[in-house]
Write a protein that holds these residues in place. Structure first.
Motif, PDB file in Angstrom:
ATOM      1  N   GLN A   1      -3.147  10.219  -7.030  1.00 50.99           N
ATOM      2  CA  GLN A   1      -4.139   9.943  -5.997  1.00 50.99           C
ATOM      3  C   GLN A   1      -5.419   9.305  -6.546  1.00 50.99           C
ATOM      4  OE1 GLN A   1      -6.127  13.325  -4.186  1.00 50.99           O
ATOM      5  NE2 GLN A   1      -6.161  12.291  -2.205  1.00 50.99           N
TER       6      GLN A   1
ATOM      7  N   ARG B   1       1.013   4.496  -3.102  1.00 48.28           N
ATOM      8  CA  ARG B   1       0.845   5.943  -2.901  1.00 48.28           C
ATOM      9  C   ARG B   1       1.944   6.758  -3.580  1.00 48.28           C
ATOM     10  NH1 ARG B   1      -0.169   3.980   2.296  1.00 48.28           N
ATOM     11  NH2 ARG B   1      -2.350   4.125   2.885  1.00 48.28           N
ATOM     12  N   THR B   2       3.147   6.217  -3.644  1.00 44.99           N
ATOM     13  CA  THR B   2       4.262   6.961  -4.234  1.00 44.99           C
ATOM     14  C   THR B   2       4.351   6.811  -5.745  1.00 44.99           C
ATOM     15  OG1 THR B   2       5.849   5.159  -3.902  1.00 44.99           O
ATOM     16  CG2 THR B   2       5.608   6.742  -2.113  1.00 44.99           C
TER      17      THR B   2
ATOM     18  N   LEU C   1      -5.867   1.209  -2.983  1.00 45.82           N
ATOM     19  CA  LEU C   1      -5.912   1.244  -1.520  1.00 45.82           C
ATOM     20  C   LEU C   1      -7.281   0.834  -0.997  1.00 45.82           C
ATOM     21  CD1 LEU C   1      -3.880   4.516  -1.032  1.00 45.82           C
ATOM     22  CD2 LEU C   1      -3.060   2.154  -0.837  1.00 45.82           C
TER      23      LEU C   1
ATOM     24  N   ARG D   1      -6.771  14.015  -8.712  1.00 49.16           N
ATOM     25  CA  ARG D   1      -7.046  14.073  -7.281  1.00 49.16           C
ATOM     26  C   ARG D   1      -8.482  13.657  -6.974  1.00 49.16           C
ATOM     27  NH1 ARG D   1      -3.792  18.106  -8.499  1.00 49.16           N
ATOM     28  NH2 ARG D   1      -1.854  18.366  -7.342  1.00 49.16           N
TER      29      ARG D   1
ATOM     30  N   ALA E   1      -4.439   5.683  -7.234  1.00 47.28           N
ATOM     31  CA  ALA E   1      -3.923   5.000  -6.043  1.00 47.28           C
ATOM     32  C   ALA E   1      -5.067   4.646  -5.102  1.00 47.28           C
ATOM     33  CB  ALA E   1      -2.892   5.868  -5.338  1.00 47.28           C
ATOM     34  N   VAL E   2      -6.047   5.542  -4.956  1.00 45.57           N
ATOM     35  CA  VAL E   2      -7.141   5.313  -4.013  1.00 45.57           C
ATOM     36  C   VAL E   2      -7.939   4.068  -4.389  1.00 45.57           C
ATOM     37  CG1 VAL E   2      -8.926   6.754  -5.114  1.00 45.57           C
ATOM     38  CG2 VAL E   2      -8.887   6.486  -2.629  1.00 45.57           C
TER      39      VAL E   2
ATOM     40  N   ALA F   1       0.810  -1.225   0.000  1.00 50.38           N
ATOM     41  CA  ALA F   1       0.000   0.000   0.000  1.00 50.38           C
ATOM     42  C   ALA F   1       0.840   1.270   0.000  1.00 50.38           C
ATOM     43  CB  ALA F   1      -0.951  -0.006   1.197  1.00 50.38           C
ATOM     44  N   ASP F   2       1.876   1.339   0.808  1.00 53.00           N
ATOM     45  CA  ASP F   2       2.682   2.565   0.870  1.00 53.00           C
ATOM     46  C   ASP F   2       3.416   2.828  -0.437  1.00 53.00           C
ATOM     47  OD1 ASP F   2       4.254   0.303   1.459  1.00 53.00           O
ATOM     48  OD2 ASP F   2       5.705   1.492   2.580  1.00 53.00           O
TER      49      ASP F   2
END
Length: 144
Positions: A115, A110-111, A122, A140, A118-119, A106-107
């Motif tokens: 967003q 994010r990178t 996640l 975003r 990525a969401v 997960a981390d």
């Protein structure tokens, strides 16, 4: 109904391995890192389209386990249905739609991803069984 008021529907699969990592592909058309997926064809059912898109982009066969989110790109009118999946066959390979792939925690997601994408991953990794419903602008998340 005019063309500008129409939506398109896409599907994506967050394929999760035994270590809890998600598979992301690097798309050939724009270089972005995302879960594999794409637009449903007009006469295609949702699960068949999901399996087709994932196979085209990864070489893998999958079994969808859970609808984890519904996302709307407010600028482009695209509704995306995202499913957590497990691989059931095939062979992971780059294709004419993907130029690279990575299994990510997960981390790391994010990178590597913007967003808005990525969401999705996640949400799939952290789903409590209730699909997330979110809007975004292509980059975003809106309203979070």
């Amino acid at each position: 109904m005019d063309q500008e008021s129409r939506h398109s529907v896409s599907v994506a699969g967050v394929i999760v391995d035994d270590q809890g990592r998600a598979l992301l592909i690097q798309r050939r058309d724009n270089g972005h890192w995302e879960a594999p997926g794409g637009v449903l064809e007009l006469n295609e059912d949702i699960i068949s389209g999901l399996r087709r898109e994932i196979r085209e982009e990864t070489g893998l066969d999958v079994e969808p386990e859970l609808l984890t989110g519904v996302y709307k790109n407010m600028k482009r009118g695209i509704i995306a249905l995202v499913f957590r999946c497990r691989a059931t066959g095939g062979s992971l390979t780059v294709t004419n739609e993907s130029q690279d792939f990575r299994w990510l925690a997960a981390d790391e997601v994010r990178t590597l991803s913007v967003q808005a994408f990525a969401v999705r991953v996640l949400d799939a990794l952290n789903s409590d069984g209730k699909p997330s419903i979110r809007e975004h602008d292509g980059i975003r998340v809106i309203g979070d």
